[in-house]
Design an enzyme around this catalytic site. Structure first.
Site, PDB file in Angstrom:
ATOM      1  N   TYR A  44      72.617  37.611  42.471  1.00 20.58           N
ATOM      2  CA  TYR A  44      73.599  37.241  41.459  1.00 20.58           C
ATOM      3  C   TYR A  44      74.411  38.495  41.157  1.00 20.58           C
ATOM      4  CZ  TYR A  44      71.358  32.755  40.665  1.00 20.58           C
ATOM      5  OH  TYR A  44      70.863  31.483  40.828  1.00 20.58           O
ATOM      6  N   CYS A  45      75.637  38.516  41.618  1.00 21.21           N
ATOM      7  CA  CYS A  45      76.552  39.646  41.460  1.00 21.21           C
ATOM      8  C   CYS A  45      77.401  39.357  40.219  1.00 21.21           C
ATOM      9  CB  CYS A  45      77.396  39.756  42.721  1.00 21.21           C
ATOM     10  SG  CYS A  45      78.509  41.151  42.748  1.00 21.21           S
ATOM     11  N   ILE A  46      77.123  40.043  39.124  1.00 16.42           N
ATOM     12  CA  ILE A  46      77.641  39.673  37.811  1.00 16.42           C
ATOM     13  C   ILE A  46      78.502  40.798  37.225  1.00 16.42           C
ATOM     14  CG2 ILE A  46      76.988  38.934  35.486  1.00 16.42           C
ATOM     15  CD1 ILE A  46      76.155  36.951  37.724  1.00 16.42           C
ATOM     16  N   HIS A  52      79.387  35.817  40.942  1.00 16.38           N
ATOM     17  CA  HIS A  52      79.077  34.952  42.083  1.00 16.38           C
ATOM     18  C   HIS A  52      77.627  35.156  42.510  1.00 16.38           C
ATOM     19  CE1 HIS A  52      83.470  35.194  42.159  1.00 16.38           C
ATOM     20  NE2 HIS A  52      83.410  33.981  42.674  1.00 16.38           N
TER      21      HIS A  52
END
Length: 145
Positions: free
Chosen positions: A115-117, A101
């Protein structure tokens, strides 16, 4: 074309669940959470280029965090209202893999995005292996200006 079973065998159960069913790996467990080597991150499914180590930062959230993709066109954003939350889901453009997200609480000096990946959605290509792995065109990202 690769079947679901073949894909699962190639990338592993967790990566399959994350990329194909929008699962989330547990925080602070991913291979790339506390990992800051020089190179690029690609989609584990398709190999498409996504993020650079130059844009990675320690957000303390438990997942790899980036201020931006290498190019905005490499990812797509989608409204996500799962679990009673309103979020923006990030997917890879070519394969449509769920990556994680994007949030608006990132470093202001880098554009304000985080950007939390999921690590399980990524494959890291070290700088010194980029040419050998077929990513030579991205070496210029690391040229000093």
């Amino acid at each position: 074309m690769e079947t679901s079973d073949e894909l699962k065998q190639r990338i592993g159960d967790l990566s399959y669940e994350v990329t194909q069913h929008a699962a989330t790996e547990s925080p602070f467990t991913g291979e790339y959470d506390n990992f800051f080597e020089k190179g690029i991150y690609v989609d584990i499914v398709s190999g498409e280029v996504l993020f650079s180590s130059l844009d990675k930062f320690n957000s303390g959230c438990g997942w790899p965090a980036f201020s931006k993709p290498i190019e905005n066109r490499m990812v797509t954003n989608h409204d996500d209202s799962s679990y009673g939350m309103r979020r923006v889901e990030v997917k890879s453009r070519e394969a449509g893999s769920h990556l994680g997200h994007v949030f608006s609480d990132g470093p202001k000096e880098a554009g304000g995005l985080r950007y939390c990946i999921n690590s399980a959605a990524l494959k890291f290509i070290p700088y010194d292996q980029m040419e050998k792995e077929g990513y030579a065109q991205w070496l210029t990202l690391f040229d000093e200006t």
